[in-house]
Structures are given as C-alpha cells and as structure tokens.
Design a protein around this motif. Structure first.
Motif, PDB file in Angstrom:
ATOM      1  N   GLN A 226      36.390  79.285 -56.156  1.00  0.00           N
ATOM      2  CA  GLN A 226      36.426  77.820 -55.747  1.00  0.00           C
ATOM      3  C   GLN A 226      35.602  77.307 -55.063  1.00  0.00           C
ATOM      4  O   GLN A 226      35.857  77.301 -53.798  1.00  0.00           O
ATOM      5  CB  GLN A 226      37.235  76.905 -56.874  1.00  0.00           C
ATOM      6  N   ARG A 227      33.892  76.907 -54.488  1.00  0.00           N
ATOM      7  CA  ARG A 227      33.762  76.805 -53.859  1.00  0.00           C
ATOM      8  C   ARG A 227      33.789  75.282 -53.748  1.00  0.00           C
ATOM      9  O   ARG A 227      33.103  74.801 -55.299  1.00  0.00           O
ATOM     10  CB  ARG A 227      32.437  77.322 -53.299  1.00  0.00           C
ATOM     11  N   THR A 228      33.746  74.453 -52.980  1.00  0.00           N
ATOM     12  CA  THR A 228      34.179  73.366 -52.904  1.00  0.00           C
ATOM     13  C   THR A 228      33.733  72.765 -51.493  1.00  0.00           C
ATOM     14  O   THR A 228      33.374  73.027 -50.169  1.00  0.00           O
ATOM     15  CB  THR A 228      35.848  72.435 -53.109  1.00  0.00           C
ATOM     16  N   VAL A 229      32.392  71.417 -51.366  1.00  0.00           N
ATOM     17  CA  VAL A 229      31.587  71.202 -50.489  1.00  0.00           C
ATOM     18  C   VAL A 229      31.716  69.625 -50.958  1.00  0.00           C
ATOM     19  O   VAL A 229      31.588  69.468 -51.828  1.00  0.00           O
ATOM     20  CB  VAL A 229      30.477  71.862 -50.380  1.00  0.00           C
ATOM     21  N   ARG A 230      31.548  68.879 -49.768  1.00  0.00           N
ATOM     22  CA  ARG A 230      31.417  67.288 -49.814  1.00  0.00           C
ATOM     23  C   ARG A 230      30.065  67.515 -49.879  1.00  0.00           C
ATOM     24  O   ARG A 230      29.182  68.043 -49.720  1.00  0.00           O
ATOM     25  CB  ARG A 230      31.814  67.378 -48.887  1.00  0.00           C
ATOM     26  N   GLU A 231      29.212  66.234 -50.332  1.00  0.00           N
ATOM     27  CA  GLU A 231      27.941  65.423 -50.181  1.00  0.00           C
ATOM     28  C   GLU A 231      27.544  65.494 -48.200  1.00  0.00           C
ATOM     29  O   GLU A 231      28.347  64.645 -48.248  1.00  0.00           O
ATOM     30  CB  GLU A 231      27.940  64.641 -51.091  1.00  0.00           C
ATOM     31  N   ALA A 232      26.327  65.909 -48.653  1.00  0.00           N
ATOM     32  CA  ALA A 232      26.031  65.390 -47.335  1.00  0.00           C
ATOM     33  C   ALA A 232      26.193  63.916 -47.453  1.00  0.00           C
ATOM     34  O   ALA A 232      25.588  62.729 -47.746  1.00  0.00           O
ATOM     35  CB  ALA A 232      24.640  65.999 -47.571  1.00  0.00           C
ATOM     36  N   VAL A 233      26.121  64.257 -45.258  1.00  0.00           N
ATOM     37  CA  VAL A 233      25.944  62.301 -45.109  1.00  0.00           C
ATOM     38  C   VAL A 233      24.807  61.276 -44.940  1.00  0.00           C
ATOM     39  O   VAL A 233      24.271  62.225 -44.003  1.00  0.00           O
ATOM     40  CB  VAL A 233      27.659  61.924 -43.961  1.00  0.00           C
ATOM     41  N   LYS A 234      24.855  60.568 -45.548  1.00  0.00           N
ATOM     42  CA  LYS A 234      22.966  59.900 -45.648  1.00  0.00           C
ATOM     43  C   LYS A 234      23.070  59.442 -44.307  1.00  0.00           C
ATOM     44  O   LYS A 234      24.185  58.186 -44.246  1.00  0.00           O
ATOM     45  CB  LYS A 234      22.114  59.186 -47.144  1.00  0.00           C
ATOM     46  N   ARG A 235      21.870  59.260 -43.523  1.00  0.00           N
ATOM     47  CA  ARG A 235      22.706  58.265 -42.517  1.00  0.00           C
ATOM     48  C   ARG A 235      20.773  57.491 -42.419  1.00  0.00           C
ATOM     49  O   ARG A 235      19.717  57.560 -42.318  1.00  0.00           O
ATOM     50  CB  ARG A 235      22.105  59.011 -40.946  1.00  0.00           C
TER      51      ARG A 235
END
Length: 235
Positions: A226-235
């Motif tokens: 189960q690949r779990t990644v977080r959303e990219a942080v918008k700067r």
C-alpha cells in the motif's frame, strides 16, 4: 568448513512434493522469499498447506499460488488485500485457519524450540478458542496452543554466508527468524552471499545451524503493498 550453498532456487527446492506443509517468511510483501515462490509456481506442486502471516496480493507473493490453485490450506493471521484469497475462503475452495498474529509467531517459535504447546490469553472467549483446552492462571483464562512445524521453511534475508548464517534488514526480519527454526528443511535466499567468517557474529539473527540450503536470489521486486504519499506542499 561446512558449505550449504546451492546454485539457485531450482536446486534449493529439491524434494518439494504435493501435500507438503510450507512456512513462508515475510509480512505482507516485506521480506518474502520471492525466488522460492517463483520456483514453487514452476514446479506446479499442489495440495500445499502454507503457513504465512498473510497470502500476499492477487498478483504477487503467495497470492500467485492461490491463483494457480496450488494451496489447499492457509494458516495465517491476516487476510490483507487479496481478493482471490477472500473469494476462495467464502466459496469453501480454500481451507483457512486464522490465528492471532502473536500466537502465530509464538507457535512457529515453539516449533523450532522443541516446545510442543503453550498457554496464551489471546483468543479466549472467541471463535479462536473453540474446541481448545483452556486453563486459569492467576485469575486469568488462557488457551492451549500447539507448536507449528513444516516440511520446508522458506525465508528471505539481506545477507548470508556459505555456512547459512543470516542477517535480516529492518522490518524484513518479521516472521523469518521464527520460521527458519521450524522447518525440517530450511531454505534461505539472500540478497548478498559472502564467505563464512565475513559476517560479524554479533549481528547474526539466524545461526547457520538452522539452515540446510542457501542461495543468492535475483531480480527482487520488493513491491510496496500500500503505497502512501503525502500531497506536495504548495509554496
């Protein structure tokens, strides 16, 4: 010096036959004996009883043995994400013994330690305890669980030497050390095989006395279940 190396998975699985009981190390898809599973598929042996934490996923690990109907019974602690496992269980095509995870680990360890049975509180008062002997100790109820053994135990290690000593890496250690002790024939596949004496004795997890055959595996996929990644942080 004893040399337990064999050339490949084909040589390591000599003697595997229909109806045998197998232990397969790993947790989910982490630390599973990928090369051994591929050879079991190629050999086509059937009516197997497989002792494993779970049955992999539909297209990888033990899940592939389920697809080819080579497994008669699974002794496991987690159904996981395997739809074919679920289908065969509900249809009655596959015999399944579900065991609390700690109990499964201890039953394997007991098999390797020569302990025929032990008492545990896990599962008392549930379906797990049906038909099993129970006893009270210090005001608490316990179930009697028996040791597990296998004709073959297949384990995966990070490093090993020609004498069969093994080192596991991180969480890939999981069920492998316990199962390595409980097989009549224990087969270890390793990512790196070195001459005896090169491994630090203080770092060895499974002594070579428990291993009968060892080979260097190849083409490991090491899939993530189960690949779990977080959303990219918008700067």
């Amino acid at each position: 010096m004893i040399d337990k190396t064999v050339l490949n998975a084909e040589a390591a699985l000599q003697g595997l036959a229909d109806g045998m009981t197998l232990m397969l190390g790993g947790f989910g898809l982490c630390g599973i004996p990928e090369n051994a599973i591929e050879e079991i598929l190629r050999l086509g042996v059937k009516n197997l009883t497989c002792i494993s934490n779970n049955a992999g996923v539909d297209d990888f690990g033990i899940g592939r043995l389920l697809q080819t109907k080579q497994v008669r019974k699974m002794i496991s602690s987690y159904v996981g994400e395997n739809a074919e496992f679920e289908r065969q269980l509900l249809s009655g095509e596959l015999e399944v013994e579900l065991i609390p995870q700690g109990t499964l680990a201890e039953r394997c360890r007991a098999g390797g330690a020569g302990i025929p049975a032990f008492f545990t509180p896990a599962g008392y008062g549930t379906e797990v305890g049906e038909g099993k002997e129970s006893r009270e100790f210090n005001g608490k109820m316990y179930l009697l669980e028996t040791a597990l053994h296998a004709d073959f135990a297949f384990v995966k290690a990070w490093k090993g030497d020609t004498a069969g000593n093994l080192i596991y890496k991180g969480t890939a250690r999981n069920f492998n050390p316990m199962m390595a002790t409980a097989g009549k024939i224990t087969v270890a596949e390793v990512e790196e095989l070195v001459p005896a004496g090169e491994l630090d004795p203080n770092q060895i997890h499974t002594p070579g006395i428990f291993v009968q055959r060892i080979f260097q595996g190849e083409q490991y996929e090491k899939r993530i279940e189960q690949r779990t990644v977080r959303e990219a942080v918008k700067r």
